[in-house]
Enzyme design. Structure first.
Site, PDB file in Angstrom:
ATOM      1  N   LYS A  11       0.825  -1.214   0.000  1.00  0.00           N
ATOM      2  CA  LYS A  11       0.000   0.000   0.000  1.00  0.00           C
ATOM      3  C   LYS A  11       0.863   1.271   0.000  1.00  0.00           C
ATOM      4  O   LYS A  11       2.057   1.214   0.306  1.00  0.00           O
ATOM      5  CB  LYS A  11      -0.912  -0.035   1.227  1.00  0.00           C
ATOM      6  CG  LYS A  11      -1.916  -1.188   1.200  1.00  0.00           C
ATOM      7  CD  LYS A  11      -2.919  -1.102   2.337  1.00  0.00           C
ATOM      8  CE  LYS A  11      -3.961  -2.203   2.245  1.00  0.00           C
ATOM      9  NZ  LYS A  11      -5.047  -2.048   3.225  1.00  0.00           N
ATOM     10  N   TYR A  51     -12.818  -2.526  -3.415  1.00  0.00           N
ATOM     11  CA  TYR A  51     -13.323  -2.443  -2.038  1.00  0.00           C
ATOM     12  C   TYR A  51     -14.860  -2.364  -2.015  1.00  0.00           C
ATOM     13  O   TYR A  51     -15.432  -1.804  -1.070  1.00  0.00           O
ATOM     14  CB  TYR A  51     -12.707  -1.248  -1.309  1.00  0.00           C
ATOM     15  CG  TYR A  51     -11.267  -1.470  -0.866  1.00  0.00           C
ATOM     16  CD1 TYR A  51     -10.851  -2.701  -0.335  1.00  0.00           C
ATOM     17  CD2 TYR A  51     -10.321  -0.447  -0.941  1.00  0.00           C
ATOM     18  CE1 TYR A  51      -9.549  -2.907   0.083  1.00  0.00           C
ATOM     19  CE2 TYR A  51      -9.004  -0.651  -0.518  1.00  0.00           C
ATOM     20  CZ  TYR A  51      -8.640  -1.882  -0.011  1.00  0.00           C
ATOM     21  OH  TYR A  51      -7.333  -2.087   0.419  1.00  0.00           O
ATOM     22  N   ASN A 114      -2.175  -0.313   6.862  1.00  0.00           N
ATOM     23  CA  ASN A 114      -1.759  -1.630   7.349  1.00  0.00           C
ATOM     24  C   ASN A 114      -0.879  -2.403   6.358  1.00  0.00           C
ATOM     25  O   ASN A 114      -0.921  -3.621   6.274  1.00  0.00           O
ATOM     26  CB  ASN A 114      -2.980  -2.438   7.799  1.00  0.00           C
ATOM     27  CG  ASN A 114      -3.988  -2.612   6.676  1.00  0.00           C
ATOM     28  OD1 ASN A 114      -3.750  -2.173   5.557  1.00  0.00           O
ATOM     29  ND2 ASN A 114      -5.094  -3.271   6.958  1.00  0.00           N
ATOM     30  N   HIS A 117      -2.316  -5.396   1.204  1.00  0.00           N
ATOM     31  CA  HIS A 117      -3.579  -6.062   0.904  1.00  0.00           C
ATOM     32  C   HIS A 117      -3.239  -7.483   0.482  1.00  0.00           C
ATOM     33  O   HIS A 117      -2.240  -7.692  -0.214  1.00  0.00           O
ATOM     34  CB  HIS A 117      -4.320  -5.358  -0.245  1.00  0.00           C
ATOM     35  CG  HIS A 117      -5.433  -6.217  -0.797  1.00  0.00           C
ATOM     36  ND1 HIS A 117      -6.663  -6.284  -0.196  1.00  0.00           N
ATOM     37  CD2 HIS A 117      -5.461  -7.092  -1.849  1.00  0.00           C
ATOM     38  CE1 HIS A 117      -7.420  -7.151  -0.863  1.00  0.00           C
ATOM     39  NE2 HIS A 117      -6.712  -7.652  -1.866  1.00  0.00           N
ATOM     40  N   GLU A 128      -9.167 -10.754  -8.328  1.00  0.00           N
ATOM     41  CA  GLU A 128      -8.229  -9.647  -8.052  1.00  0.00           C
ATOM     42  C   GLU A 128      -6.993  -9.717  -8.951  1.00  0.00           C
ATOM     43  O   GLU A 128      -6.493  -8.670  -9.396  1.00  0.00           O
ATOM     44  CB  GLU A 128      -7.834  -9.664  -6.581  1.00  0.00           C
ATOM     45  CG  GLU A 128      -9.017  -9.293  -5.681  1.00  0.00           C
ATOM     46  CD  GLU A 128      -8.673  -9.187  -4.213  1.00  0.00           C
ATOM     47  OE1 GLU A 128      -9.493  -8.634  -3.472  1.00  0.00           O
ATOM     48  OE2 GLU A 128      -7.581  -9.650  -3.795  1.00  0.00           O
TER      49      GLU A 128
END
Ligand code: ADP
Length: 155
Positions: A11, A51, A114, A117, A128
């Site tokens: 990320k 998302y 975080n 992903h 994905e």
């Protein structure tokens, strides 16, 4: 047991904190084969799809905005039971609750920021990977260490 491919995104927080090499190294050391790797600037449209399961949440737009503050690194990783193994290595969503030794437990303090992903099921991984990689961007190559990573009844 099955040889699986899964999607990981490093990320924007990971790029900002100069952790790209360190986190990629964790996946390599664990034994995953890198089948695809690319830098991408994500868009609101792509993130709304990615998302979609969060679309009713109050933080939906904020999470999407955070994912557009810098590029991400998309990785396609392969290994036996790779989808569950990568999720276990990542740890639970909130870094403050993640066990020491997991990526989120070792590298972050946040629910949102975080680090990675990771796809959460075989169905999600297939969707994905197709969302982030064109077929020709995923490479099949002979991982020379394969016999030293697994017993021959494990794949
Ligand atoms: P995961 O990434 O662990 O699969 P989700 O799919 O539930 O988790 O959520 C996607 C991303 O949205 C999370 O990784 C995190 O960045 C963000 N997120 C999820 N829940 C929250 C929350 N309660 N507060 C802030 N950010 C959240």
């Amino acid at each position: 047991m099955a040889l699986e491919k899964t999607l990981v995104l490093l990320k924007p927080c990971t790029l900002q904190r100069a952790l790209v090499g360190e986190i990629t190294n964790i996946f390599e050391r664990k034994g995953f084969r890198i089948c695809g790797m690319k830098m991408m600037q994500l868009t609101d449209e792509l993130l709304s799809e990615h998302y979609a399961h969060l679309s009713e949440k109050p933080f939906f737009q904020r999470v999407k905005d955070a994912m557009m503050t810098a590029p991400v690194i998309a990785l396609c990783l392969e290994g036996v039971d790779a989808i569950a193994a990568v999720r276990a290595l990542a740890g639970p969503t909130n870094g403050r609750n993640a066990a020491p030794g997991t990526i989120r437990g070792s590298y972050c303090m946040s629910f949102q920021e975080n680090i990675v992903h990771a796809s959460d099921s075989p169905e999600t991984a297939a969707v994905e990977l197709a969302r982030f990689f064109r077929p020709e961007e995923i490479f099949e190559w002979n991982q020379a260490t394969f016999p030293w990573l697994y017993a021959n009844d494990e794949f």
